[in-house]
Write an enzyme that holds these catalytic residues in place. Structure first.
Site, PDB file in Angstrom:
ATOM      1  N   LYS A  34       0.846  -1.199   0.000  1.00 13.62           N
ATOM      2  CA  LYS A  34       0.000   0.000   0.000  1.00 13.62           C
ATOM      3  C   LYS A  34       0.882   1.249   0.000  1.00 13.62           C
ATOM      4  O   LYS A  34       2.088   1.174   0.266  1.00 13.62           O
ATOM      5  CB  LYS A  34      -0.908  -0.020   1.227  1.00 13.62           C
ATOM      6  CG  LYS A  34      -0.164   0.021   2.550  1.00 13.62           C
ATOM      7  CD  LYS A  34      -1.092  -0.281   3.714  1.00 13.62           C
ATOM      8  CE  LYS A  34      -0.335  -0.270   5.024  1.00 13.62           C
ATOM      9  NZ  LYS A  34      -1.145  -0.798   6.133  1.00 13.62           N
ATOM     10  N   TYR A 252      17.496  28.746  10.643  1.00 14.85           N
ATOM     11  CA  TYR A 252      16.268  29.401  11.127  1.00 14.85           C
ATOM     12  C   TYR A 252      16.126  29.255  12.634  1.00 14.85           C
ATOM     13  O   TYR A 252      16.372  28.185  13.193  1.00 14.85           O
ATOM     14  CB  TYR A 252      15.043  28.759  10.471  1.00 14.85           C
ATOM     15  CG  TYR A 252      14.856  29.140   9.020  1.00 14.85           C
ATOM     16  CD1 TYR A 252      14.649  30.476   8.657  1.00 14.85           C
ATOM     17  CD2 TYR A 252      14.871  28.176   8.037  1.00 14.85           C
ATOM     18  CE1 TYR A 252      14.468  30.820   7.323  1.00 14.85           C
ATOM     19  CE2 TYR A 252      14.674  28.511   6.703  1.00 14.85           C
ATOM     20  CZ  TYR A 252      14.476  29.838   6.355  1.00 14.85           C
ATOM     21  OH  TYR A 252      14.297  30.160   5.039  1.00 14.85           O
ATOM     22  N   MET A 300      13.485  23.816   4.410  1.00 16.62           N
ATOM     23  CA  MET A 300      12.741  23.137   3.342  1.00 16.62           C
ATOM     24  C   MET A 300      13.669  22.366   2.409  1.00 16.62           C
ATOM     25  O   MET A 300      13.363  21.245   1.999  1.00 16.62           O
ATOM     26  CB  MET A 300      11.928  24.155   2.531  1.00 16.62           C
ATOM     27  CG  MET A 300      11.054  23.502   1.480  1.00 16.62           C
ATOM     28  SD  MET A 300      10.177  24.684   0.453  1.00 16.62           S
ATOM     29  CE  MET A 300       9.022  25.377   1.615  1.00 16.62           C
TER      30      MET A 300
HETATM   31  C1  PLP Z   1      -0.417  -1.920   6.623  1.00 13.87           C
HETATM   32  C2  PLP Z   1      -1.068  -3.172   7.054  1.00 13.87           C
HETATM   33  C3  PLP Z   1      -0.305  -4.312   7.328  1.00 13.87           C
HETATM   34  C4  PLP Z   1       1.210  -4.305   7.357  1.00 13.87           C
HETATM   35  O1  PLP Z   1       1.633  -3.741   8.580  1.00 13.87           O
HETATM   36  P1  PLP Z   1       3.199  -3.693   8.949  1.00 13.87           P
HETATM   37  O2  PLP Z   1       3.234  -3.189  10.343  1.00 13.87           O
HETATM   38  O3  PLP Z   1       3.814  -2.719   7.993  1.00 13.87           O
HETATM   39  O4  PLP Z   1       3.712  -5.060   8.774  1.00 13.87           O
HETATM   40  C5  PLP Z   1      -0.976  -5.481   7.635  1.00 13.87           C
HETATM   41  N1  PLP Z   1      -2.319  -5.527   7.672  1.00 13.87           N
HETATM   42  C6  PLP Z   1      -3.089  -4.447   7.426  1.00 13.87           C
HETATM   43  C7  PLP Z   1      -4.561  -4.558   7.504  1.00 13.87           C
HETATM   44  C8  PLP Z   1      -2.490  -3.237   7.122  1.00 13.87           C
HETATM   45  O5  PLP Z   1      -3.255  -2.171   6.889  1.00 13.87           O
END
Ligand code: PLP
Length: 354
Positions: A34, A252, A300
């Protein structure tokens, strides 16, 4: 060209996926990609495991379609399921597995005419209290799904809140209880549970962060101790050097003031590149492969580092912000965040190299 870039090590990604699989040998492993593979590039990472990945898990239909268009035939799981009828239709058309977590999703599943049935991951809320049905609803839901022609298969799923800390006992017990007497396949373990709680492996594990070479629990076990390899290295160069006298201020807000003569390197990397602005003086950084610390506030486009112990450093010296030789977990800890956020925050303006 501005000398900043992110180097992505595909072989490291593959090695980490195989390590995750070896730690859960009885289970299949969703390759969680993802958020553009946690900022690493969806197709780049997927290609690295094309012949070994059991499946890919992500959020957006558009990302799932990219994988299908690139001829990935594995199961693909939509971790939040579908958001409307069109999403469900596309899921069916492209053979995407869907998380089912809400009553409106269930109604769509029961009413839409689909080109083919879908594999459903029934999300049970065992204590995370984000998504999912209550445990006591589960037996009736399973019965309902079994009579639904749109459903090809049912896998029970839950997600742990504290697998990296206090543990999973209460949630695991609720999961088991909700499924008592059922022989449905199951999926529960994220990276932390995969590594720490083998009894939770079940049929499908869901490793994410370990694939990118960071530890899900850096306070307990480092990425190096776990045998993980960093995938992303954020690299830049020194573009200026300043010589401060005692009393001179830097950057800064003048948050750093030299107490002695200090040689300072200016690095072409700032929060506009995704480097965390909250990383204060003392955040680890590598110059010419030598560990030193940042000084003052992150701007930045630039940040500053201490060259007092690196006299050979010069304009053009290589700087590693995290990755090769400097675990992202150490930078994240110094900045009060987690590696996940560093990776996802990599700015689009940073070119990626293999
Ligand atoms: C992102 C996610 C994972 C993976 O989690 P990690 O901590 O990166 O291993 C597993 N299951 C679901 C439902 C997630 O949203």
């Amino acid at each position: 060209m501005r000398p900043i870039f992110a180097r992505i090590d595909r072989a490291a990604f593959r090695s980490n996926y195989l390590l995750a699989k070896a730690r859960a040998p009885q289970a299949r492993a969703w390759c969680v990609v993802k958020a553009n593979a946690y900022g690493h590039g969806l197709l780049r990472c997927a290609e690295a495991v094309r012949d070994v990945a059991d499946g890919f898990a992500l959020l957006d239909i558009s990302e799932a379609l990219q994988l299908r268009q690139a001829q990935f035939a594995q199961p693909i799981l939509l971790l939040e399921g579908f958001f409307d009828a069109e999403g469900l239709q596309q899921a069916a058309e492209y053979d995407l597995s869907v998380v089912l977590h809400s009553a409106p999703q269930l109604r769509l599943l029961e009413t839409e005419a689909l080109p083919r049935s879908v594999d459903v991951f029934l999300k049970i809320n065992t204590g995370m209290n984000r998504l999912g049905f209550r445990p006591e609803e589960v037996p009736a839901l399973i019965a309902r799904l079994r009579t639904c022609s749109a459903v090809r298969s049912i896998t029970a799923m839950t997600h742990f809140a504290c697998a990296d800390g206090a543990g999973i006992d209460a949630q695991w017990a609720r999961f088991e209880q909700a499924l008592a007497g059922s022989d449905l396949p199951r999926s529960a373990a994220n990276s932390a549970a995969l590594l720490r709680f083998p009894h939770s492996h079940a049929d499908w594990v869901r490793p994410g962060i370990v694939l990118y070479g960071a530890s899900p629990m850096p306070q307990l076990e480092s990425a190096v101790q776990l045998g993980l390899k960093p995938v992303m290295s954020l690299e830049s160069e020194l573009i200026a050097i300043q010589y401060l006298q005692a009393g001179d201020q830097l950057g800064y807000g003048a948050s750093f003031v030299a107490t002695e003569p200090t040689c300072v390197g200016i690095v072409a990397c700032g929060y506009g590149d995704g480097y965390p602005r909250h990383a204060g003086t003392g955040t680890p950084i590598l110059v010419d492969g030598i560990l030193t610390r940042t000084l003052g506030r992150v701007s930045m486009d630039m940040l500053a580092c201490d060259l007092s112990s690196i006299p050979a450093a010069q304009i053009g010296s290589r700087v590693v912000l995290w990755g090769d030789g400097l675990p992202a977990d150490e930078v994240a800890t110094a900045a009060g965040t987690i590696s996940y956020e560093l990776f996802c925050a990599l700015a689009p303006r940073v070119p990626v190299r293999d």
